[in-house]
Design a protein around this motif. Structure first.
Motif, PDB file in Angstrom:
ATOM      1  N   VAL A  17       0.859  -1.181   0.000  1.00  0.00           N
ATOM      2  CA  VAL A  17       0.000   0.000   0.000  1.00  0.00           C
ATOM      3  C   VAL A  17       0.894   1.230   0.000  1.00  0.00           C
ATOM      4  CG1 VAL A  17      -1.763   1.272   1.282  1.00  0.00           C
ATOM      5  CG2 VAL A  17      -1.805  -1.233   1.277  1.00  0.00           C
ATOM      6  N   GLY A  18       0.632   2.137  -0.919  1.00  0.00           N
ATOM      7  CA  GLY A  18       1.439   3.345  -0.999  1.00  0.00           C
ATOM      8  C   GLY A  18       0.781   4.392  -1.882  1.00  0.00           C
ATOM      9  N   ARG A  19       1.599   5.195  -2.542  1.00  0.00           N
ATOM     10  CA  ARG A  19       1.116   6.288  -3.391  1.00  0.00           C
ATOM     11  C   ARG A  19       1.654   6.110  -4.806  1.00  0.00           C
ATOM     12  NH1 ARG A  19      -2.588   9.709  -0.769  1.00  0.00           N
ATOM     13  NH2 ARG A  19      -2.157   9.524   1.440  1.00  0.00           N
ATOM     14  N   ASP A  20       0.854   6.564  -5.774  1.00  0.00           N
ATOM     15  CA  ASP A  20       1.317   6.565  -7.156  1.00  0.00           C
ATOM     16  C   ASP A  20       1.983   7.902  -7.464  1.00  0.00           C
ATOM     17  OD1 ASP A  20      -0.766   8.381  -7.618  1.00  0.00           O
ATOM     18  OD2 ASP A  20      -1.912   7.033  -8.900  1.00  0.00           O
ATOM     19  N   ALA A  21       2.366   8.114  -8.711  1.00  0.00           N
ATOM     20  CA  ALA A  21       3.068   9.335  -9.106  1.00  0.00           C
ATOM     21  C   ALA A  21       2.219  10.589  -8.927  1.00  0.00           C
ATOM     22  CB  ALA A  21       3.519   9.227 -10.565  1.00  0.00           C
ATOM     23  N   ARG A  22       0.900  10.436  -8.881  1.00  0.00           N
ATOM     24  CA  ARG A  22      -0.001  11.582  -8.680  1.00  0.00           C
ATOM     25  C   ARG A  22      -0.404  11.762  -7.217  1.00  0.00           C
ATOM     26  NH1 ARG A  22      -3.858   9.693 -13.378  1.00  0.00           N
ATOM     27  NH2 ARG A  22      -2.751   7.823 -12.864  1.00  0.00           N
ATOM     28  N   GLY A  23       0.136  10.917  -6.338  1.00  0.00           N
ATOM     29  CA  GLY A  23      -0.163  11.037  -4.920  1.00  0.00           C
ATOM     30  C   GLY A  23      -1.406  10.305  -4.470  1.00  0.00           C
ATOM     31  N   LYS A  24      -2.006   9.513  -5.344  1.00  0.00           N
ATOM     32  CA  LYS A  24      -3.207   8.754  -4.993  1.00  0.00           C
ATOM     33  C   LYS A  24      -2.826   7.483  -4.237  1.00  0.00           C
ATOM     34  CE  LYS A  24      -5.901  11.420  -7.463  1.00  0.00           C
ATOM     35  NZ  LYS A  24      -6.871  12.283  -6.891  1.00  0.00           N
ATOM     36  N   CYS A  25      -3.697   7.053  -3.319  1.00  0.00           N
ATOM     37  CA  CYS A  25      -3.467   5.809  -2.584  1.00  0.00           C
ATOM     38  C   CYS A  25      -3.684   4.625  -3.517  1.00  0.00           C
ATOM     39  CB  CYS A  25      -4.437   5.685  -1.414  1.00  0.00           C
ATOM     40  SG  CYS A  25      -4.092   6.822  -0.093  1.00  0.00           S
ATOM     41  N   VAL A  26      -2.727   3.709  -3.539  1.00  0.00           N
ATOM     42  CA  VAL A  26      -2.843   2.538  -4.396  1.00  0.00           C
ATOM     43  C   VAL A  26      -2.450   1.271  -3.656  1.00  0.00           C
ATOM     44  CG1 VAL A  26      -2.396   3.831  -6.524  1.00  0.00           C
ATOM     45  CG2 VAL A  26      -0.515   2.745  -5.350  1.00  0.00           C
ATOM     46  N   VAL A  27      -2.957   0.157  -4.177  1.00  0.00           N
ATOM     47  CA  VAL A  27      -2.537  -1.160  -3.721  1.00  0.00           C
ATOM     48  C   VAL A  27      -1.892  -1.842  -4.921  1.00  0.00           C
ATOM     49  CG1 VAL A  27      -3.280  -3.431  -2.924  1.00  0.00           C
ATOM     50  CG2 VAL A  27      -4.328  -1.380  -1.966  1.00  0.00           C
ATOM     51  N   SER A  28      -0.680  -2.309  -4.730  1.00  0.00           N
ATOM     52  CA  SER A  28       0.049  -3.029  -5.762  1.00  0.00           C
ATOM     53  C   SER A  28       0.169  -4.485  -5.337  1.00  0.00           C
ATOM     54  CB  SER A  28       1.434  -2.404  -5.918  1.00  0.00           C
ATOM     55  OG  SER A  28       2.195  -3.103  -6.866  1.00  0.00           O
ATOM     56  N   ASP A  29      -0.146  -5.385  -6.246  1.00  0.00           N
ATOM     57  CA  ASP A  29      -0.103  -6.826  -5.998  1.00  0.00           C
ATOM     58  C   ASP A  29       1.181  -7.380  -6.596  1.00  0.00           C
ATOM     59  OD1 ASP A  29      -0.539  -9.565  -5.902  1.00  0.00           O
ATOM     60  OD2 ASP A  29      -2.310  -9.540  -7.173  1.00  0.00           O
ATOM     61  N   SER A  30       1.999  -8.054  -5.813  1.00  0.00           N
ATOM     62  CA  SER A  30       3.258  -8.586  -6.326  1.00  0.00           C
ATOM     63  C   SER A  30       3.033  -9.629  -7.411  1.00  0.00           C
ATOM     64  CB  SER A  30       4.099  -9.169  -5.187  1.00  0.00           C
ATOM     65  OG  SER A  30       3.451 -10.291  -4.612  1.00  0.00           O
ATOM     66  N   LEU A  31       1.849 -10.222  -7.460  1.00  0.00           N
ATOM     67  CA  LEU A  31       1.531 -11.191  -8.512  1.00  0.00           C
ATOM     68  C   LEU A  31       0.972 -10.523  -9.765  1.00  0.00           C
ATOM     69  CD1 LEU A  31      -0.172 -13.989  -6.361  1.00  0.00           C
ATOM     70  CD2 LEU A  31       2.232 -13.797  -7.058  1.00  0.00           C
ATOM     71  N   GLY A  32       0.651  -9.232  -9.661  1.00  0.00           N
ATOM     72  CA  GLY A  32       0.115  -8.498 -10.793  1.00  0.00           C
ATOM     73  C   GLY A  32      -1.305  -8.883 -11.177  1.00  0.00           C
ATOM     74  N   LEU A  33      -2.045  -9.463 -10.243  1.00  0.00           N
ATOM     75  CA  LEU A  33      -3.397  -9.934 -10.549  1.00  0.00           C
ATOM     76  C   LEU A  33      -4.502  -8.951 -10.199  1.00  0.00           C
ATOM     77  CD1 LEU A  33      -3.017 -13.612  -9.304  1.00  0.00           C
ATOM     78  CD2 LEU A  33      -2.827 -12.735 -11.657  1.00  0.00           C
ATOM     79  N   THR A  34      -4.268  -8.128  -9.197  1.00  0.00           N
ATOM     80  CA  THR A  34      -5.300  -7.200  -8.739  1.00  0.00           C
ATOM     81  C   THR A  34      -4.637  -5.977  -8.128  1.00  0.00           C
ATOM     82  OG1 THR A  34      -7.371  -7.034  -7.494  1.00  0.00           O
ATOM     83  CG2 THR A  34      -5.570  -8.241  -6.443  1.00  0.00           C
ATOM     84  N   GLY A  35      -5.427  -5.048  -7.700  1.00  0.00           N
ATOM     85  CA  GLY A  35      -4.919  -3.811  -7.108  1.00  0.00           C
ATOM     86  C   GLY A  35      -5.819  -2.680  -7.542  1.00  0.00           C
ATOM     87  N   GLY A  36      -5.437  -1.476  -7.225  1.00  0.00           N
ATOM     88  CA  GLY A  36      -6.254  -0.365  -7.648  1.00  0.00           C
ATOM     89  C   GLY A  36      -5.895   0.936  -6.984  1.00  0.00           C
ATOM     90  N   VAL A  37      -6.681   1.937  -7.332  1.00  0.00           N
ATOM     91  CA  VAL A  37      -6.544   3.288  -6.790  1.00  0.00           C
ATOM     92  C   VAL A  37      -7.710   3.499  -5.837  1.00  0.00           C
ATOM     93  CG1 VAL A  37      -6.448   5.744  -7.378  1.00  0.00           C
ATOM     94  CG2 VAL A  37      -5.497   4.048  -8.960  1.00  0.00           C
ATOM     95  N   PHE A  38      -7.444   4.072  -4.667  1.00  0.00           N
ATOM     96  CA  PHE A  38      -8.442   4.195  -3.615  1.00  0.00           C
ATOM     97  C   PHE A  38      -8.583   5.620  -3.112  1.00  0.00           C
ATOM     98  CE2 PHE A  38      -7.022  -0.076  -3.908  1.00  0.00           C
ATOM     99  CZ  PHE A  38      -8.170  -0.828  -3.740  1.00  0.00           C
ATOM    100  N   THR A  39      -9.725   5.899  -2.496  1.00  0.00           N
ATOM    101  CA  THR A  39     -10.001   7.246  -2.004  1.00  0.00           C
ATOM    102  C   THR A  39      -9.104   7.626  -0.832  1.00  0.00           C
ATOM    103  OG1 THR A  39     -11.770   6.386  -0.603  1.00  0.00           O
ATOM    104  CG2 THR A  39     -12.398   7.265  -2.759  1.00  0.00           C
ATOM    105  N   ASP A  40      -8.712   6.637  -0.036  1.00  0.00           N
ATOM    106  CA  ASP A  40      -7.825   6.914   1.090  1.00  0.00           C
ATOM    107  C   ASP A  40      -7.076   5.644   1.496  1.00  0.00           C
ATOM    108  OD1 ASP A  40      -9.599   5.367   2.766  1.00  0.00           O
ATOM    109  OD2 ASP A  40     -10.783   7.158   3.147  1.00  0.00           O
ATOM    110  N   ARG A  41      -6.114   5.811   2.388  1.00  0.00           N
ATOM    111  CA  ARG A  41      -5.270   4.691   2.814  1.00  0.00           C
ATOM    112  C   ARG A  41      -6.082   3.604   3.514  1.00  0.00           C
ATOM    113  NH1 ARG A  41      -1.939   2.782   6.866  1.00  0.00           N
ATOM    114  NH2 ARG A  41       0.098   2.077   6.160  1.00  0.00           N
ATOM    115  N   GLN A  42      -7.056   3.999   4.316  1.00  0.00           N
ATOM    116  CA  GLN A  42      -7.877   3.025   5.030  1.00  0.00           C
ATOM    117  C   GLN A  42      -8.594   2.093   4.047  1.00  0.00           C
ATOM    118  OE1 GLN A  42     -10.729   4.720   7.729  1.00  0.00           O
ATOM    119  NE2 GLN A  42     -11.557   2.740   8.319  1.00  0.00           N
TER     120      GLN A  42
END
Length: 81
Positions: A17-42
């Protein structure tokens, strides 16, 4: 080191869980199967925890300075990155 991007640490679970280049909260999956951009860290942490069925050690926070991306998740036939 000034101006250098942080590199990913050794494997620390499936989801980061971290931030993308635009500062949005994201989840990155090490398997590359899922993830996304979220409204907040929670919301991002909740998503990652549910995806790994609350398994201990599968969700970690990105270190400061590490920029995450979910572009590869949404790339596919007929989609531009």
């Amino acid at each position: 080191m000034r101006g250098a991007l942080a590199t990913a640490p050794p494997h620390q679970g499936r989801f980061m869980v971290g931030r993308d280049a635009r500062g949005k909260c994201v989840v990155s999956d090490s398997l590359g199967l899922t993830g996304g951009v979220f409204t907040d860290r929670q919301a991002a942490v909740h998503f990652a925890m549910v995806e790994c069925d609350y398994a201990p050690g599968e969700v970690s926070a990105a270190p400061p300075g590490l920029v995450l991306s979910v572009d590869t998740i949404f790339a596919g036939p007929g989609r531009e990155q």
